[in-house]
Design an enzyme around this catalytic site. Sequence first.
Site, PDB file in Angstrom:
ATOM      1  N   CYS A   1       0.846  -1.188   0.000  1.00 24.49           N
ATOM      2  CA  CYS A   1       0.000   0.000   0.000  1.00 24.49           C
ATOM      3  C   CYS A   1       0.887   1.246   0.000  1.00 24.49           C
ATOM      4  O   CYS A   1       1.988   1.241   0.559  1.00 24.49           O
ATOM      5  CB  CYS A   1      -0.908   0.034   1.223  1.00 24.49           C
ATOM      6  SG  CYS A   1      -2.027  -1.379   1.327  1.00 24.49           S
TER       7      CYS A   1
ATOM      8  N   HIS B   1      16.042   4.972 -12.507  1.00 24.27           N
ATOM      9  CA  HIS B   1      15.476   3.631 -12.361  1.00 24.27           C
ATOM     10  C   HIS B   1      14.004   3.657 -12.754  1.00 24.27           C
ATOM     11  O   HIS B   1      13.275   4.600 -12.430  1.00 24.27           O
ATOM     12  CB  HIS B   1      15.594   3.146 -10.912  1.00 24.27           C
ATOM     13  CG  HIS B   1      14.826   1.889 -10.652  1.00 24.27           C
ATOM     14  ND1 HIS B   1      15.179   0.681 -11.207  1.00 24.27           N
ATOM     15  CD2 HIS B   1      13.712   1.652  -9.928  1.00 24.27           C
ATOM     16  CE1 HIS B   1      14.327  -0.243 -10.824  1.00 24.27           C
ATOM     17  NE2 HIS B   1      13.406   0.320 -10.048  1.00 24.27           N
TER      18      HIS B   1
ATOM     19  N   HIS C   1       9.967  -8.677  -5.780  1.00 22.94           N
ATOM     20  CA  HIS C   1       8.582  -8.795  -5.347  1.00 22.94           C
ATOM     21  C   HIS C   1       8.196 -10.241  -5.038  1.00 22.94           C
ATOM     22  O   HIS C   1       7.053 -10.519  -4.706  1.00 22.94           O
ATOM     23  CB  HIS C   1       7.646  -8.202  -6.396  1.00 22.94           C
ATOM     24  CG  HIS C   1       7.782  -6.713  -6.518  1.00 22.94           C
ATOM     25  ND1 HIS C   1       8.659  -6.130  -7.396  1.00 22.94           N
ATOM     26  CD2 HIS C   1       7.180  -5.703  -5.865  1.00 22.94           C
ATOM     27  CE1 HIS C   1       8.579  -4.812  -7.276  1.00 22.94           C
ATOM     28  NE2 HIS C   1       7.693  -4.538  -6.357  1.00 22.94           N
TER      29      HIS C   1
END
Length: 764
Positions: free
Chosen positions: A525, A650, A703
């Site tokens: 979040c 990036h 991730h």
Amino acid sequence: MVTTHNLGFPRIGAKRELKFALESYWKGECSRDELKALGAQLRQRHWENQQGLDLAPVGDFAFYDQVLDMSFTLGNLPERVQGFHGDALDNAFRVARGRSAQTAEDHGACCGGVAAGEMTKWFDTNYHYIVPEFTASTGFTLDPSRLVTQLTEARNLGVNAKPVIIGPVTYLWLGKAKDETDRLALLPKLLPVYGALLDTFAAQGVEWVQIDEPALVTELDPAWQQAFVTAYETLETRRVKLLLATYFGQLQENLGLACSLPVDGLHIDAINARDEVATLARALPAERVLSVGAINGRNIWKTDLTATLDWLEPLAKTLGSRLWIAPSCSLLHVPVDLSSEQKLDAEIRSWLAFALQKLDELKVLASALNQGRASVAAELAANAAAIACRRASPRVHNPAVKAALARIDAALGQRQNPYAARAPKQSARLKLPAFPTTTIGSFPQTAEIRHARSQFKAGALDEAGYQVAMQAEIARSVREQEALSLDVLVHGEAERNDMVEYFGEQLDGYAFSQFGWVQSYGSRCVKPPILFGDISRPKAMTVEWIQYAQSLTSKPMKGMLTGPVTILNWSFVRDDQPRSVSCYQLALAIREEVLDLERAGIRVIQIDEAALREGLPLRRSQWQTYLDWAVESFRITANGVGDETQIHTHMCYSEFNDIIASIADMDADVITIETSRSDMELLDAFDTFKYPNEIGPGVYDIHSPNIPSQEHIVALMKKAAERIPAERLWVNPDCGLKTRQWAEVIPALTNMVSAAKTLRRQVQ
């Protein structure tokens, strides 16, 4: 009577209950049944929040991602997770993040970790979805259990339920073929499953189904346009009514197509496509509903209700009961409830509306349309006062900032010399080996960091104590990196709560919520800062921290900044001036920070533009205008430095191949991008475009909790070396390591450094 409805509600909970439950489950600290029970509680609460609407969405809740849920509903599972004999929710987590819970994953070698699904941005938002995968052998099998369960829950609560699903054409449009398959060739296989799903809804007594087709607001070639005709003519015999929902843009050349499709209603985003509303009202067949998204579902400013009624009232007279009103899109993209914000400046708070307040605005509009403005006179007066206050506020406008903007010229965005002249100077100064290794900026935000930050915010820890605590964490990051033998170090960003919020807190023109959380992906979040006024930088923001980190090592230490385009795109941005103007203001402010870092002796400065692509208009014909001011903003930020200072940028989890020329125009010395989840697909652009500067194709998917092997990293980098000269390649993760744990980071980076050493021996 005008009908009110909602396209979708934030799923994370007002206190991020879903985030914390997911992370607890993945750690093995709570059971699957407890997680599912929490999901049911959130759904019940959210339906209660939407009481008073004529129709409420069902199926908008997802434990991870609504596109991933649709893939499971359609039985489109990647081959690597087929045959899983555990719970479907665990299998969904395996697709999303490579594996499920640490202690719930009890299937051993047969069903353990797998490659996580590719993740990319949902249209032009900062929400990430799991990309559907297609091959020539892809088949579809209906599993309606998730939707039937949620329908039953809603019915038991007395909710007038409107199931929400992604439409068949947009589902194919969102996905990727993993071979040479034409995605549209799968449509004949897919449509019978959609037909069966609609039959299931009919059997459940459903009247209306919302079928989302936002691909209609993009430029479609004739084959994709024909796919819409084929799909909806095939589904024409359904026994439920279809509300075809578009959002995020204008229909333009697809307007006639949308009106011709055999559906029962059409939703249009009147925030982005206000000029098309009247045309649609005339063009739609007389029996069809027109749903107008009159409340902005993606920003947090109050709606000017009086101005909105001025154009809605004539429409209501024309359409009568055929007019529906709703937010422009799902409220997934805004925080849940403004009433929790007790510390937010009262004046600025009076200008805002979060999800619940937007639904209140919707009800006021409906009452005014159905019973007349007098029935809500007090609400309209209060709204008008707030709108007028914001327009007149001296806090919004800063003459000095506007004067600085007027002084911008082309020279401000130019480096002293081109890359070919800069590179030897940087090489001589930095003395890096071939395949230099680095990370993207952040290291794990440990429990100690979070505790110190919360104590500092609560006043239980003074500023000196907080600084000592953060310096200790920075020192730890430096020690770990030196032990790993990384070549260019970072300070780890222990002091930063968020890569955008941290800077916004130190810039004039920003305000901050306490609980304004929005889902980015899965349990991740973000709390976007609120850009309400002209932007300026009162003082240096990062220099002291970076100088301290550099004092701990003789290796180059990167100064870490967030770029102006990303700060803009990841903020709730003011809507009273062009986005480009706000971006130039941010560019001037961050430029000052870049120059201060250089003066402090920092030799490498990274300016992250992770969100460059997501700001692209959905229509390619409008891209260049955006790219012109976005790239120029970056150049203004970065290009005041000398040749010896190396500028990095990036970008993550987006498709860049079609804007690679604009990325090259940014003229960063080094760019790092995500490539591991896409198996280096993002480097396909370099087959035809000769990228002139250095590039770090990310080789560690941060991730996922999976740890990449040395061999896997070497193989990925060799693929990259086929397209990019080896002497211009860096080795780095996909993104920052903030969300990972040290126990995962150390072995992954150990393998990454070992891979770089292998490459130095093998690739000449």
